[in-house]
Design a protein around this motif. Structure first.
Motif, PDB file in Angstrom:
ATOM      1  N   ASN A  54       0.847  -1.185   0.000  1.00 38.73           N
ATOM      2  CA  ASN A  54       0.000   0.000   0.000  1.00 38.73           C
ATOM      3  C   ASN A  54       0.889   1.243   0.000  1.00 38.73           C
ATOM      4  O   ASN A  54       1.583   1.529   0.976  1.00 38.73           O
ATOM      5  CB  ASN A  54      -0.902  -0.008   1.236  1.00 38.73           C
ATOM      6  CG  ASN A  54      -1.891   1.139   1.217  1.00 38.73           C
ATOM      7  OD1 ASN A  54      -1.938   1.911   0.258  1.00 38.73           O
ATOM      8  ND2 ASN A  54      -2.694   1.240   2.270  1.00 38.73           N
ATOM      9  N   ARG A  55       0.873   1.956  -1.106  1.00 43.07           N
ATOM     10  CA  ARG A  55       1.747   3.119  -1.247  1.00 43.07           C
ATOM     11  C   ARG A  55       1.047   4.435  -0.895  1.00 43.07           C
ATOM     12  O   ARG A  55       1.589   5.508  -1.137  1.00 43.07           O
ATOM     13  CB  ARG A  55       2.293   3.185  -2.677  1.00 43.07           C
ATOM     14  CG  ARG A  55       3.107   1.946  -3.056  1.00 43.07           C
ATOM     15  CD  ARG A  55       3.726   2.085  -4.424  1.00 43.07           C
ATOM     16  NE  ARG A  55       4.472   0.894  -4.785  1.00 43.07           N
ATOM     17  CZ  ARG A  55       5.725   0.644  -4.407  1.00 43.07           C
ATOM     18  NH1 ARG A  55       6.355   1.512  -3.650  1.00 43.07           N
ATOM     19  NH2 ARG A  55       6.330  -0.469  -4.779  1.00 43.07           N
ATOM     20  N   ASP A  56      -0.115   4.339  -0.330  1.00 39.66           N
ATOM     21  CA  ASP A  56      -0.836   5.542   0.080  1.00 39.66           C
ATOM     22  C   ASP A  56      -0.227   6.071   1.385  1.00 39.66           C
ATOM     23  O   ASP A  56      -0.329   5.440   2.441  1.00 39.66           O
ATOM     24  CB  ASP A  56      -2.317   5.222   0.280  1.00 39.66           C
ATOM     25  CG  ASP A  56      -3.132   6.461   0.617  1.00 39.66           C
ATOM     26  OD1 ASP A  56      -2.587   7.578   0.478  1.00 39.66           O
ATOM     27  OD2 ASP A  56      -4.298   6.307   1.017  1.00 39.66           O
ATOM     28  N   VAL A  57       0.430   7.224   1.313  1.00 41.40           N
ATOM     29  CA  VAL A  57       1.126   7.782   2.480  1.00 41.40           C
ATOM     30  C   VAL A  57       0.286   8.835   3.197  1.00 41.40           C
ATOM     31  O   VAL A  57       0.768   9.456   4.152  1.00 41.40           O
ATOM     32  CB  VAL A  57       2.473   8.403   2.056  1.00 41.40           C
ATOM     33  CG1 VAL A  57       3.394   7.349   1.496  1.00 41.40           C
ATOM     34  CG2 VAL A  57       2.258   9.533   1.041  1.00 41.40           C
ATOM     35  N   SER A  58      -0.942   9.026   2.742  1.00 46.29           N
ATOM     36  CA  SER A  58      -1.764  10.067   3.363  1.00 46.29           C
ATOM     37  C   SER A  58      -2.015   9.821   4.851  1.00 46.29           C
ATOM     38  O   SER A  58      -1.993  10.774   5.643  1.00 46.29           O
ATOM     39  CB  SER A  58      -3.094  10.214   2.617  1.00 46.29           C
ATOM     40  OG  SER A  58      -3.785   8.987   2.575  1.00 46.29           O
ATOM     41  N   PRO A  59      -2.236   8.563   5.301  1.00 48.25           N
ATOM     42  CA  PRO A  59      -2.397   8.367   6.756  1.00 48.25           C
ATOM     43  C   PRO A  59      -1.152   8.769   7.543  1.00 48.25           C
ATOM     44  O   PRO A  59      -1.250   9.358   8.619  1.00 48.25           O
ATOM     45  CB  PRO A  59      -2.685   6.867   6.878  1.00 48.25           C
ATOM     46  CG  PRO A  59      -3.244   6.480   5.557  1.00 48.25           C
ATOM     47  CD  PRO A  59      -2.508   7.314   4.567  1.00 48.25           C
ATOM     48  N   LEU A  60       0.030   8.459   6.984  1.00 47.64           N
ATOM     49  CA  LEU A  60       1.268   8.840   7.667  1.00 47.64           C
ATOM     50  C   LEU A  60       1.428  10.355   7.716  1.00 47.64           C
ATOM     51  O   LEU A  60       1.868  10.917   8.724  1.00 47.64           O
ATOM     52  CB  LEU A  60       2.468   8.206   6.959  1.00 47.64           C
ATOM     53  CG  LEU A  60       2.546   6.673   7.007  1.00 47.64           C
ATOM     54  CD1 LEU A  60       3.740   6.183   6.202  1.00 47.64           C
ATOM     55  CD2 LEU A  60       2.645   6.195   8.444  1.00 47.64           C
ATOM     56  N   LEU A  61       1.065  11.008   6.615  1.00 47.07           N
ATOM     57  CA  LEU A  61       1.146  12.470   6.595  1.00 47.07           C
ATOM     58  C   LEU A  61       0.174  13.084   7.594  1.00 47.07           C
ATOM     59  O   LEU A  61       0.486  14.096   8.235  1.00 47.07           O
ATOM     60  CB  LEU A  61       0.845  12.985   5.180  1.00 47.07           C
ATOM     61  CG  LEU A  61       1.872  12.635   4.099  1.00 47.07           C
ATOM     62  CD1 LEU A  61       1.401  13.135   2.741  1.00 47.07           C
ATOM     63  CD2 LEU A  61       3.237  13.235   4.440  1.00 47.07           C
ATOM     64  N   LYS A  62      -0.991  12.454   7.727  1.00 44.25           N
ATOM     65  CA  LYS A  62      -1.973  12.952   8.686  1.00 44.25           C
ATOM     66  C   LYS A  62      -1.453  12.810  10.113  1.00 44.25           C
ATOM     67  O   LYS A  62      -1.605  13.718  10.943  1.00 44.25           O
ATOM     68  CB  LYS A  62      -3.287  12.191   8.518  1.00 44.25           C
ATOM     69  CG  LYS A  62      -4.410  12.730   9.378  1.00 44.25           C
ATOM     70  CD  LYS A  62      -5.707  11.992   9.102  1.00 44.25           C
ATOM     71  CE  LYS A  62      -6.837  12.548   9.965  1.00 44.25           C
ATOM     72  NZ  LYS A  62      -8.117  11.828   9.713  1.00 44.25           N
TER      73      LYS A  62
END
Length: 298
Positions: A54-62
């Motif tokens: 999963n390359r979606d980094v939006s949770p980490l950025l949040k």
């Protein structure tokens, strides 16, 4: 000797990793040439199925943004409480210590042309002068004080002052002892020949305390009644913080006393504490609300 599929399947993992002897490898190869099932099993082992990432980094950025916001809020909260501490310390160090009257503390002399000069002793760090007009002229009330700051840290002395720079007629000059005793006539004529004169402390702060307490009670009741209405509850809570901040600020500056001979000074110091204290209350409320929301989500 014929080798069964069970034996070959046990050997396939080692074979796929090239960990068998030459004879064992030859035996496996001869078997899979004849057995399609074992051959399929070997192919499955050799096939690398990449696990999807999963390359979606939006949770980490949040999460990073939330941590940065909390860090900033914590720093701001520390600054606000530091401001309150320094204001309280300044108020304590500069609190007037009123000096009972003695002949050396202040002398009043008429220097010509009706001018009246107040001369202060070197031990005096400050003075207060009030005046009011009577039928015979102006009546002055003078007191002197010192404080920890001027006495021990920034050693300074005050200059003499002219009581009537505009040529006012000086009828009397009293020295008031800040509630210790009656005022002492140090120049001019007695305005109350049948009784003494006493300068009382200001009651302004008492009125503000009553108003703040009343506002806190009213806003608290509104919160209680509208606890299920989020909009009204939030507004009344923010309103509730304001009088509470004032009452706490008053307690820090004046303790449980609400009268003052330096009401203006004390009121400004209280307001200086109210601003960062109210901001700290709002910030702590936001931090608590966010913590509860995050805990609920978890």
């Amino acid at each position: 000797m014929k080798v069964t599929c069970h034996v070959i399947k046990d050997m396939l993992p080692l074979y796929s990793e090239n960990m068998l002897s030459e004879d064992s490898c030859k035996m496996v190869e001869e078997h899979i040439e004849q057995c399609q099932n074992c051959k399929n099993d070997l192919n499955d082992m050799r096939t690398f199925n990449e696990v999807p990432v999963n390359r979606d980094v939006s949770p980490l950025l949040k999460i990073k943004s939330t941590l940065r916001k909390k860090k900033i809020q914590t720093v701001i909260l520390s600054v606000l409480f530091s401001m309150i501490f320094f204001i309280v310390a300044f108020a304590f160090l500069t609190e007037p210590e009123y000096i009972p009257y003695n002949e050396r503390s202040v002398t009043i002399n008429e220097i010509g042309n009706g001018s009246v000069l107040a001369q202060f002793d070197d031990s005096i760090n400050g003075y207060d002068i009030d005046k009011y007009l009577t039928d015979d002229g102006y009546v002055y009330h003078v007191t002197t004080w010192t404080n920890i700051w001027n006495r021990n840290i920034k050693k300074s002395h005050i200059n003499n002052t002219l009581l009537n720079p505009n040529g006012e007629n000086v009828t009397s000059v009293y020295y008031y002892n800040a509630g210790v005793s009656e005022d002492v006539l140090i120049f001019g004529q007695e305005i109350e020949p049948d009784g003494g004169v006493i300068t009382l402390p200001r009651l302004n702060l008492s009125y503000y305390v009553i108003i703040a307490a009343g506002l806190a009670i009213v806003s608290g009741l509104v919160m209680l009644i509208n606890r299920r209405n989020k909009t009204v509850f939030t507004f009344s809570l923010k309103l509730f913080f304001l009088p509470v901040a004032y009452l706490i600020a008053h307690l820090l500056i004046k303790g449980f006393t609400s009268t003052s001979y330096a009401a203006i000074r004390d009121f400004y110091l209280i307001l200086l504490i109210v601003m960062p204290l109210y901001s700290a209350f709002i910030l702590m409320w936001h931090l608590t609300s966010n913590y509860k929301n995050n805990k609920t989500l978890l």
